[in-house]
Design an enzyme around this catalytic site. Structure first.
Site, PDB file in Angstrom:
ATOM      1  N   HIS A   1     -42.260 -13.181  -1.652  1.00  0.00           N
ATOM      2  CA  HIS A   1     -43.634 -13.252  -2.160  1.00  0.00           C
ATOM      3  C   HIS A   1     -44.148 -11.835  -2.331  1.00  0.00           C
ATOM      4  O   HIS A   1     -43.814 -10.962  -1.539  1.00  0.00           O
ATOM      5  CB  HIS A   1     -44.526 -14.016  -1.156  1.00  0.00           C
ATOM      6  CG  HIS A   1     -45.831 -14.458  -1.732  1.00  0.00           C
ATOM      7  ND1 HIS A   1     -46.919 -13.629  -1.810  1.00  0.00           N
ATOM      8  CD2 HIS A   1     -46.199 -15.642  -2.275  1.00  0.00           C
ATOM      9  CE1 HIS A   1     -47.918 -14.295  -2.373  1.00  0.00           C
ATOM     10  NE2 HIS A   1     -47.517 -15.521  -2.679  1.00  0.00           N
TER      11      HIS A   1
ATOM     12  N   ASP B   1     -43.717 -22.761  -2.167  1.00  0.00           N
ATOM     13  CA  ASP B   1     -42.986 -23.530  -3.171  1.00  0.00           C
ATOM     14  C   ASP B   1     -41.666 -24.076  -2.647  1.00  0.00           C
ATOM     15  O   ASP B   1     -41.064 -24.943  -3.266  1.00  0.00           O
ATOM     16  CB  ASP B   1     -42.724 -22.664  -4.404  1.00  0.00           C
ATOM     17  CG  ASP B   1     -44.019 -22.322  -5.097  1.00  0.00           C
ATOM     18  OD1 ASP B   1     -44.889 -23.191  -5.146  1.00  0.00           O
ATOM     19  OD2 ASP B   1     -44.158 -21.188  -5.569  1.00  0.00           O
TER      20      ASP B   1
HETATM   21  N1  ACO Z   1     -33.748 -13.993  -3.514  1.00  0.00           N
HETATM   22  C1  ACO Z   1     -32.962 -12.894  -3.415  1.00  0.00           C
HETATM   23  N2  ACO Z   1     -33.428 -11.634  -3.419  1.00  0.00           N
HETATM   24  C2  ACO Z   1     -34.749 -11.465  -3.561  1.00  0.00           C
HETATM   25  C3  ACO Z   1     -35.645 -12.567  -3.679  1.00  0.00           C
HETATM   26  C4  ACO Z   1     -35.095 -13.861  -3.651  1.00  0.00           C
HETATM   27  N3  ACO Z   1     -35.877 -14.934  -3.762  1.00  0.00           N
HETATM   28  N4  ACO Z   1     -36.918 -12.112  -3.802  1.00  0.00           N
HETATM   29  C5  ACO Z   1     -36.835 -10.784  -3.766  1.00  0.00           C
HETATM   30  N5  ACO Z   1     -35.539 -10.384  -3.614  1.00  0.00           N
HETATM   31  C6  ACO Z   1     -35.058  -8.991  -3.487  1.00  0.00           C
HETATM   32  C7  ACO Z   1     -35.105  -8.280  -4.831  1.00  0.00           C
HETATM   33  O1  ACO Z   1     -33.879  -8.400  -5.516  1.00  0.00           O
HETATM   34  C8  ACO Z   1     -35.408  -6.874  -4.424  1.00  0.00           C
HETATM   35  O2  ACO Z   1     -34.211  -6.282  -3.991  1.00  0.00           O
HETATM   36  P1  ACO Z   1     -33.959  -4.694  -4.198  1.00  0.00           P
HETATM   37  O3  ACO Z   1     -34.999  -4.012  -3.371  1.00  0.00           O
HETATM   38  O4  ACO Z   1     -32.577  -4.489  -3.689  1.00  0.00           O
HETATM   39  O5  ACO Z   1     -34.115  -4.430  -5.653  1.00  0.00           O
HETATM   40  C9  ACO Z   1     -36.318  -7.024  -3.200  1.00  0.00           C
HETATM   41  O6  ACO Z   1     -35.992  -8.315  -2.641  1.00  0.00           O
HETATM   42  C10 ACO Z   1     -37.805  -6.968  -3.532  1.00  0.00           C
HETATM   43  O7  ACO Z   1     -38.071  -7.916  -4.559  1.00  0.00           O
HETATM   44  P2  ACO Z   1     -39.177  -7.732  -5.693  1.00  0.00           P
HETATM   45  O8  ACO Z   1     -38.832  -8.607  -6.834  1.00  0.00           O
HETATM   46  O9  ACO Z   1     -39.379  -6.282  -5.960  1.00  0.00           O
HETATM   47  O10 ACO Z   1     -40.456  -8.295  -4.956  1.00  0.00           O
HETATM   48  P3  ACO Z   1     -41.774  -8.757  -5.673  1.00  0.00           P
HETATM   49  O11 ACO Z   1     -42.828  -8.683  -4.639  1.00  0.00           O
HETATM   50  O12 ACO Z   1     -41.991  -8.030  -6.938  1.00  0.00           O
HETATM   51  O13 ACO Z   1     -41.431 -10.266  -6.072  1.00  0.00           O
HETATM   52  C11 ACO Z   1     -41.249 -12.616  -6.061  1.00  0.00           C
HETATM   53  C12 ACO Z   1     -41.886 -11.377  -5.408  1.00  0.00           C
HETATM   54  C13 ACO Z   1     -41.420 -12.565  -7.594  1.00  0.00           C
HETATM   55  C14 ACO Z   1     -41.983 -13.861  -5.539  1.00  0.00           C
HETATM   56  C15 ACO Z   1     -39.757 -12.661  -5.686  1.00  0.00           C
HETATM   57  O14 ACO Z   1     -39.605 -12.678  -4.290  1.00  0.00           O
HETATM   58  C16 ACO Z   1     -39.038 -13.851  -6.313  1.00  0.00           C
HETATM   59  O15 ACO Z   1     -38.597 -13.777  -7.461  1.00  0.00           O
HETATM   60  N6  ACO Z   1     -38.913 -14.999  -5.551  1.00  0.00           N
HETATM   61  C17 ACO Z   1     -38.338 -16.211  -6.088  1.00  0.00           C
HETATM   62  C18 ACO Z   1     -39.365 -16.949  -6.948  1.00  0.00           C
HETATM   63  C19 ACO Z   1     -40.455 -17.636  -6.135  1.00  0.00           C
HETATM   64  O16 ACO Z   1     -40.193 -18.298  -5.151  1.00  0.00           O
HETATM   65  N7  ACO Z   1     -41.708 -17.451  -6.587  1.00  0.00           N
HETATM   66  C20 ACO Z   1     -42.869 -18.097  -5.935  1.00  0.00           C
HETATM   67  C21 ACO Z   1     -43.834 -17.123  -5.428  1.00  0.00           C
HETATM   68  S1  ACO Z   1     -45.109 -17.973  -4.523  1.00  0.00           S
HETATM   69  C22 ACO Z   1     -46.250 -18.472  -5.670  1.00  0.00           C
HETATM   70  O17 ACO Z   1     -46.335 -17.981  -6.773  1.00  0.00           O
HETATM   71  C23 ACO Z   1     -47.184 -19.605  -5.303  1.00  0.00           C
END
Ligand code: ACO
Length: 435
Positions: free
Chosen positions: A312, A369
Site C-alpha cells: 500500500h 483488497d
Molecule cells: N508484490 C510484490 N512486490 C511488491 C508489491 C507486491 N504486491 N508491492 C510492492 N512491491 C515491491 C515493488 O516491486 C518495489 O520493489 P523495489 O523497491 O525493489 O523496486 C517495492 O515493493 C515498493 O513498491 P512501490 O510500487 O514503489 O510502492 P508503492 O507505494 O508505489 O505502491 C501499491 C503501492 C501500488 C499498492 C503496490 O504495493 C502494489 O502494486 N500492490 C498490489 C496491488 C494492490 O493490492 N493494490 C491495492 C492497494 S489498496 C487500495 O487501493 C484500496
C-alpha cells in the site's frame, strides 16, 4: 537544497543555492507537520515538483487520519476497529459528515432523513435502457450519478449550507438504489424499489438479490457483513478519487458532478479495482501447494507479477481494515457454506508472505483488497460489482471532504503547476512549406 525546521517549530528554513527562505510550518493534531510553500514562487521564482503528490498535503482536513507506519486508521479520531465492531454504517456517515457520533435522537432523525431520500426520480430508471446490456456497472454509475444534477437543481446551489446537506442526504440515500439498479440491468431482472423499513445494508441486499415475485428474507449475518464493508470503505483521507472530488468541486461544480468524477477515478485497477485483481490471483493460484511458485514470481524483478492485495502506498504495516475484513470473510463463508478453498489459499499465502524476507524488508502487508474479493464473491456479487460497492460506501467520505472544502474560507480553485519540457517558442509554418 535542504529543508530544516525552525527552532520554535513554527517556521522552516529552506535553503536554495545560497539563499534562505523562511517558510511557515504548521502542526497537525497528530502526524507530520507541513511546510507551507505557497509563497515560494513569489519569493524564489520556483515551483515544487512532486509527481503523485507523495510528499504534498493538498489541504487541511479534520476528517480522517492514517498512520501508515503503525497501521492506524481513524475517522474523526475514532479507530476503524471500534466503529466496525460497535457501530453501523449510517452512524459512521453521521460521524464523517458532522464530526461527532450522534445521540439516540440524532441517529433516529438521521436514519429517517436518509431513508426518505432512497427513491430516484422515475424518469431516471429510463436512462438505464440506453446502456448496452453488457455495460460495466461502473460506466452506468458514472453516468447516472452525474445525471442526478439534472433532477435536483436546488442542490446545485452549493453556497447554501442547507442545500449542501440535502445533496449529502440524497447522495448517501440514492447510491444503493442506483448501484442495485445497475446490477439488475446487467442481469436482466426487474428493478426493485427501496423498502424503507429495512436498514441501509439490508435494503441494498434486497434491491440486489430480491425479485418482485418472492419475499426477500434478509440474512442478518450477510447484512452485518455488508454494513461492515461499507464502514471499512467509507473514507481514506486524500486518496486519488477523494482528491479528484475535491479538485472537481474547487471550481464550484455541483456535488453530483463531483461525485461522478470520483467514481470515474475509483474505477481504475490501481485504486478501486484491486480487489477484483486479488480474487483473480487467488483463483489462479487455486491450491496452497502452488503458493511458493507465485511468491517466487512476485519477488522476481524480471517478472511483472505482483502479489495483488499486498502492499500500500501509505500503510507500511498491516492495513487495519484487512484484519477486520479477514474476520468478516470468515463469518460470511461460514454462513453461506461457500467452498472456502480460496480463503485457505489466502490465509496460507498471507502466512508465507509475512514470514518471507522480501516482504518483511519492503514492509508489504495484506491490504483491504486481499480479503474483500473472496467475501463479496461469497455474498453473491459478480466481480464487476466490487468497485461499485466501493463507490457506494466511499460516497459519504467524498461528500464529507467536498463539504469541508467548500466550507474552508481559504479554499481556492485547484490549479497545479508543471515542469514544462516541451518545445520552446516557434513560428507557425504554412502547410505547403512543411517538410
Ligand atoms: N508484490 C510484490 N512486490 C511488491 C508489491 C507486491 N504486491 N508491492 C510492492 N512491491 C515491491 C515493488 O516491486 C518495489 O520493489 P523495489 O523497491 O525493489 O523496486 C517495492 O515493493 C515498493 O513498491 P512501490 O510500487 O514503489 O510502492 P508503492 O507505494 O508505489 O505502491 C501499491 C503501492 C501500488 C499498492 C503496490 O504495493 C502494489 O502494486 N500492490 C498490489 C496491488 C494492490 O493490492 N493494490 C491495492 C492497494 S489498496 C487500495 O487501493 C484500496
Amino acid at each position: 537544497m535542504d529543508a530544516k525546521t525552525g527552532t520554535d517549530g513554527k517556521t522552516g528554513t529552506l535553503k536554495i543555492g545560497n539563499k534562505n527562505y523562511e517558510l511557515p510550518q504548521y502542526e497537525g493534531t497528530v502526524g507530520p507537520d507541513v511546510v507551507d510553500i505557497s509563497r515560494l514562487y513569489d519569493e524564489a521564482g520556483l515551483f515544487t515538483y512532486d509527481p503523485g503528490f507523495t510528499s504534498t498535503a493538498s489541504c487541511e482536513s479534520k476528517i480522517t487520519f492514517i498512520d501508515g507506519d503503525e497501521g492506524i486508521l481513524l475517522y474523526r479520531g475514532y479507530p476503524i476497529e471500534q466503529l466496525a465492531e460497535h457501530g453501523d454504517f449510517l452512524e459512521t456517515c453521521y460521524l464523517l459528515l458532522y464530526g461527532e457520533l450522534p445521540t439516540v435522537a440524532e441517529k433516529l432523525d438521521f436514519d429517517r432523513t436518509v431513508t426518505r431520500h432512497t427513491m430516484i426520480h422515475e424518469q431516471m430508471a429510463r436512462f438505464y435502457q440506453g446502456f448496452r446490456r453488457d455495460a460495466h456497472p461502473m460506466a452506468v454509475m458514472v453516468g447516472c450519478v452525474g445525471a442526478l444534477s439534472s433532477f435536483y437543481h436546488d442542490s446545485a446551489d452549493i453556497g447554501d449550507p442547507r442545500q449542501r446537506m440535502i445533496a449529502s442526504f440524497r447522495l448517501i440515500a440514492k447510491m444503493p438504489t442506483i448501484a442495485a439498479m445497475a446490477y439488475k440491468y446487467t442481469i436482466g431482472q426487474p428493478f426493485m424499489y427501496p423498502k424503507n423499513d429495512l436498514a441501509y445494508a439490508s435494503n441494498f441486499l434486497r434491491m440486489c438479490f430480491g425479485v418482485p415475485c418472492e419475499d426477500y428474507e434478509v440474512n442478518p449475518v450477510l447484512a452485518r457483513a455488508m454494513d461492515r464493508i461499507f464502514i471499512l470503505h467509507a473514507d481514506h483521507e486524500q486518496n486519488a478519487s477523494t482528491s479528484t472530488v475535491r479538485l472537481a468541486g474547487s471550481s464550484a461544480a455541483n456535488p453530483f458532478a463531483c461525485i461522478a468524477a470520483g467514481i470515474a477515478c475509483l474505477w481504475g485497477p490501481a485504486h478501486g479495482g484491486a480487489n477484483e485483481a486479488a480474487l483473480k490471483m487467488l483463483v489462479e493460484i487455486g491450491k496452497p501447494e502452488r503458493i511458493p511458485e507465485y511468491v517466487r514470481r512476485a519477488k522476481d524483478k524480471n517478472d511483472p507479477f505482483r502479489l495483488m492485495g499486498f502492499g500500500h502506498r501509505v500503510y507500511r504495516n498491516y492495513d487495519p481494515r484487512a484484519k477486520i475484513m479477514q474476520t468478516t470473510c470468515h463469518k460470511v463463508l461460514a454462513e453461506t457454506g461457500a467452498k472456502d478453498d480460496l480463503f485457505e489459499v489466502a490465509l496460507e499465502l498471507e502466512r508465507i508472505a509475512l514470514h518471507d524476507e522480501y516482504f518483511i524488508e519492503k514492509q508489504l502487508y495484506p491490504n483491504i483488497d486481499f480479503y474483500s474479493g473472496i467475501t463479496l464473491k461469497a455474498m453473491g456479487f459478480p466481480t464487476t460489482m466490487f468497485t461499485v460497492l466501493f463507490a457506494l460506501a466511499r460516497t459519504v467520505g467524498w461528500i464529507a471532504q467536498w463539504k469541508e472544502m467548500i466550507e474552508d474560507p481559504s479554499q481556492k480553485i485547484g490549479r497545479p503547476r508543471q515542469l514544462y519540457t516541451g518545445a520552446t517558442y516557434r513560428d507557425y509554418i504554412p502547410i505547403d512549406r512543411r517538410m
